[in-house]
Design an enzyme around this catalytic site. Structure first.
Site, PDB file in Angstrom:
ATOM      1  N   TYR A 162       0.842  -1.209   0.000  1.00  0.00           N
ATOM      2  CA  TYR A 162       0.000   0.000   0.000  1.00  0.00           C
ATOM      3  C   TYR A 162       0.875   1.257   0.000  1.00  0.00           C
ATOM      4  O   TYR A 162       0.601   2.222  -0.713  1.00  0.00           O
ATOM      5  CB  TYR A 162      -0.922  -0.027   1.230  1.00  0.00           C
ATOM      6  CG  TYR A 162      -1.976   1.072   1.262  1.00  0.00           C
ATOM      7  CD1 TYR A 162      -3.102   1.007   0.446  1.00  0.00           C
ATOM      8  CD2 TYR A 162      -1.851   2.159   2.131  1.00  0.00           C
ATOM      9  CE1 TYR A 162      -4.073   1.998   0.496  1.00  0.00           C
ATOM     10  CE2 TYR A 162      -2.819   3.158   2.185  1.00  0.00           C
ATOM     11  CZ  TYR A 162      -3.937   3.065   1.363  1.00  0.00           C
ATOM     12  OH  TYR A 162      -4.890   4.052   1.407  1.00  0.00           O
TER      13      TYR A 162
HETATM   14  N1  LIG Z   1     -10.033   6.035   4.851  1.00  0.00           N
HETATM   15  C1  LIG Z   1      -8.760   6.380   5.051  1.00  0.00           C
HETATM   16  O1  LIG Z   1      -8.275   6.474   6.191  1.00  0.00           O
HETATM   17  C2  LIG Z   1      -7.887   6.696   3.864  1.00  0.00           C
HETATM   18  C3  LIG Z   1      -6.662   7.311   4.090  1.00  0.00           C
HETATM   19  C4  LIG Z   1      -5.820   7.605   3.020  1.00  0.00           C
HETATM   20  C5  LIG Z   1      -6.227   7.310   1.730  1.00  0.00           C
HETATM   21  N2  LIG Z   1      -7.424   6.718   1.537  1.00  0.00           N
HETATM   22  C6  LIG Z   1      -7.822   6.426   0.150  1.00  0.00           C
HETATM   23  O2  LIG Z   1      -9.069   7.029  -0.107  1.00  0.00           O
HETATM   24  C7  LIG Z   1      -9.687   6.363  -1.199  1.00  0.00           C
HETATM   25  C8  LIG Z   1     -11.138   6.082  -0.865  1.00  0.00           C
HETATM   26  O3  LIG Z   1     -11.190   5.140   0.205  1.00  0.00           O
HETATM   27  P1  LIG Z   1     -12.265   5.262   1.389  1.00  0.00           P
HETATM   28  O4  LIG Z   1     -11.528   5.525   2.610  1.00  0.00           O
HETATM   29  O5  LIG Z   1     -13.386   6.153   0.989  1.00  0.00           O
HETATM   30  O6  LIG Z   1     -12.733   3.740   1.504  1.00  0.00           O
HETATM   31  P2  LIG Z   1     -14.048   3.001   0.968  1.00  0.00           P
HETATM   32  O7  LIG Z   1     -15.264   3.549   1.590  1.00  0.00           O
HETATM   33  O8  LIG Z   1     -13.736   1.552   1.140  1.00  0.00           O
HETATM   34  O9  LIG Z   1     -14.081   3.383  -0.573  1.00  0.00           O
HETATM   35  C9  LIG Z   1     -13.296   2.760  -1.536  1.00  0.00           C
HETATM   36  C10 LIG Z   1     -14.024   2.912  -2.843  1.00  0.00           C
HETATM   37  O10 LIG Z   1     -13.223   2.350  -3.895  1.00  0.00           O
HETATM   38  C11 LIG Z   1     -14.040   1.473  -4.645  1.00  0.00           C
HETATM   39  N3  LIG Z   1     -13.213   0.444  -5.249  1.00  0.00           N
HETATM   40  C12 LIG Z   1     -12.367  -0.409  -4.643  1.00  0.00           C
HETATM   41  N4  LIG Z   1     -11.799  -1.212  -5.535  1.00  0.00           N
HETATM   42  C13 LIG Z   1     -12.284  -0.840  -6.746  1.00  0.00           C
HETATM   43  C14 LIG Z   1     -12.085  -1.307  -8.062  1.00  0.00           C
HETATM   44  N5  LIG Z   1     -11.248  -2.316  -8.341  1.00  0.00           N
HETATM   45  N6  LIG Z   1     -12.763  -0.694  -9.071  1.00  0.00           N
HETATM   46  C15 LIG Z   1     -13.616   0.324  -8.818  1.00  0.00           C
HETATM   47  N7  LIG Z   1     -13.845   0.796  -7.593  1.00  0.00           N
HETATM   48  C16 LIG Z   1     -13.191   0.214  -6.568  1.00  0.00           C
HETATM   49  C17 LIG Z   1     -15.060   0.918  -3.652  1.00  0.00           C
HETATM   50  O11 LIG Z   1     -16.255   0.528  -4.281  1.00  0.00           O
HETATM   51  P3  LIG Z   1     -16.656  -0.964  -4.709  1.00  0.00           P
HETATM   52  O12 LIG Z   1     -16.296  -1.862  -3.570  1.00  0.00           O
HETATM   53  O13 LIG Z   1     -18.116  -0.829  -4.946  1.00  0.00           O
HETATM   54  O14 LIG Z   1     -15.908  -1.228  -5.961  1.00  0.00           O
HETATM   55  C18 LIG Z   1     -15.348   2.169  -2.847  1.00  0.00           C
HETATM   56  O15 LIG Z   1     -16.309   2.956  -3.499  1.00  0.00           O
HETATM   57  C19 LIG Z   1      -8.829   5.132  -1.477  1.00  0.00           C
HETATM   58  O16 LIG Z   1      -7.978   5.397  -2.571  1.00  0.00           O
HETATM   59  C20 LIG Z   1      -8.014   4.968  -0.196  1.00  0.00           C
HETATM   60  O17 LIG Z   1      -6.787   4.299  -0.431  1.00  0.00           O
HETATM   61  C21 LIG Z   1      -8.274   6.410   2.557  1.00  0.00           C
END
Ligand SMILES: NC(=O)c1ccc[n+]([C@@H]2O[C@H](COP(=O)([O-])OP(=O)(O)OC[C@H]3O[C@@H](n4cnc5c(N)ncnc54)[C@H](OP(=O)(O)O)[C@@H]3O)[C@@H](O)[C@H]2O)c1
Length: 256
Positions: A162
């Protein structure tokens, strides 16, 4: 959720990946509220279509296309829907991503490495490869925002794939910004700190970001709407002199 409704994104046509939950869903609501037409992508069709319907019921404009960002064909289809439904694409928020706190690097399965690199890096790659040609053809410029992480700046334990993937997102962002800046396309990344989403709440081991929250100057997780606000600004014309940036939305985590 903030509902400023200032018309910040009035007339913008914006593709959002990872829109079925978390940061992507909060961004879809905010962007639509700020006047954008949004094209939503994620794999899970039901939450995606429900969100598009919620936005339309509130008077906004939204289309939903279920697909996987690791598939170039799926990404191409979403870009096509932006053209068919709204006549083009002005901005994109390439936000889909995934990571799980794993094992030590030497014990991590190759398949786990492949999956994390595929979703986080190839996913952004596929998006750039299909969004940029359309933006160049339109000759009206564009702005692209990719979701990186504090893991894109520094390492935390048991997260090597990651960490590598989110560093790569910053690299792709800078490369694309440098190549296309003179042709009117801005590309930035959000350095997201720990945010209260499925990634942090549902992961039995606490999600990739939870230990990082303790580093934040603000000593708390972000609400997804706070990350959405930064994404909206970067997608808007108000950030017109910002490109190639790694913009922190991390409660000060990367400062200390
Ligand atoms: N939450 C944190 O603490 C945090 C911190 C730093 C960065 N981020 C980043 O923020 C972004 C959003 O994450 P989040 O925290 O909002 O988590 P989340 O609620 O799990 O959202 C992730 C999203 O990505 C989609 N997704 C995953 N794999 C995919 C694929 N192969 N094709 C298309 N869509 C896909 C999921 O939808 P489906 O399952 O429906 O495909 C979901 O809509 C990510 O890039 C994550 O790495 C999050």
């Amino acid at each position: 959720m903030y509902t400023t409704s200032s018309g910040l994104l009035h007339g913008k046509r914006i593709m959002i990946t990872g829109a079925s939950s978390g940061i992507g869903a909060a961004s879809a609501r905010l962007f639509a509220d700020e006047g954008a037409s949004v094209v939503l992508m994620a794999r899970r069709e039901k939450p995606l279509c429900d969100l598009a319907e919620e936005i339309r019921a509130a008077g906004g404009r939204a289309a939903a296309v279920a697909g996987d960002v690791t598939s170039p064909g799926d990404v191409e289809r979403v870009v096509s829907v932006a053209v068919e439904a709204f006549g083009g694409l002005d901005a994109a928020f390439n936000n889909a991503g995934w990571g799980a706190r794993g094992t030590d690097l030497h014990e991590t399965a190759d398949s786990a490495y492949d999956r994390i690199m595929d979703v986080n890096v190839r996913g952004v790659w596929n998006c750039l490869r299909h969004q940029i040609p359309l933006m160049l053809d339109q000759r009206t410029g564009g702005t692209i925002v990719n979701t990186s992480s504090t893991a894109g700046l520094f390492a935390t334990g048991a997260l090597a794939p990651y960490v590598a993937a989110k560093h790569a997102v910053l690299g792709l962002t800078k490369a694309a910004a440098a190549e296309y800046g003179a042709r009117g396309i801005r590309v930035n990344a959000l350095v997201v700190g720990t945010t209260r989403t499925g990634l942090t709440e549902q992961n039995p081991r606490g999600g990739p970001q939870r230990p990082v929250a303790t580093r934040a100057i603000q000593h708390r997780m972000a609400d997804p709407s706070e990350v959405a606000q930064a994404a909206a600004w970067l997608c808007s014309d108000r950030s017109s002199f910002v490109t190639g940036g790694a913009v922190p939305v991390d409660g000060g985590c990367s400062a200390v």
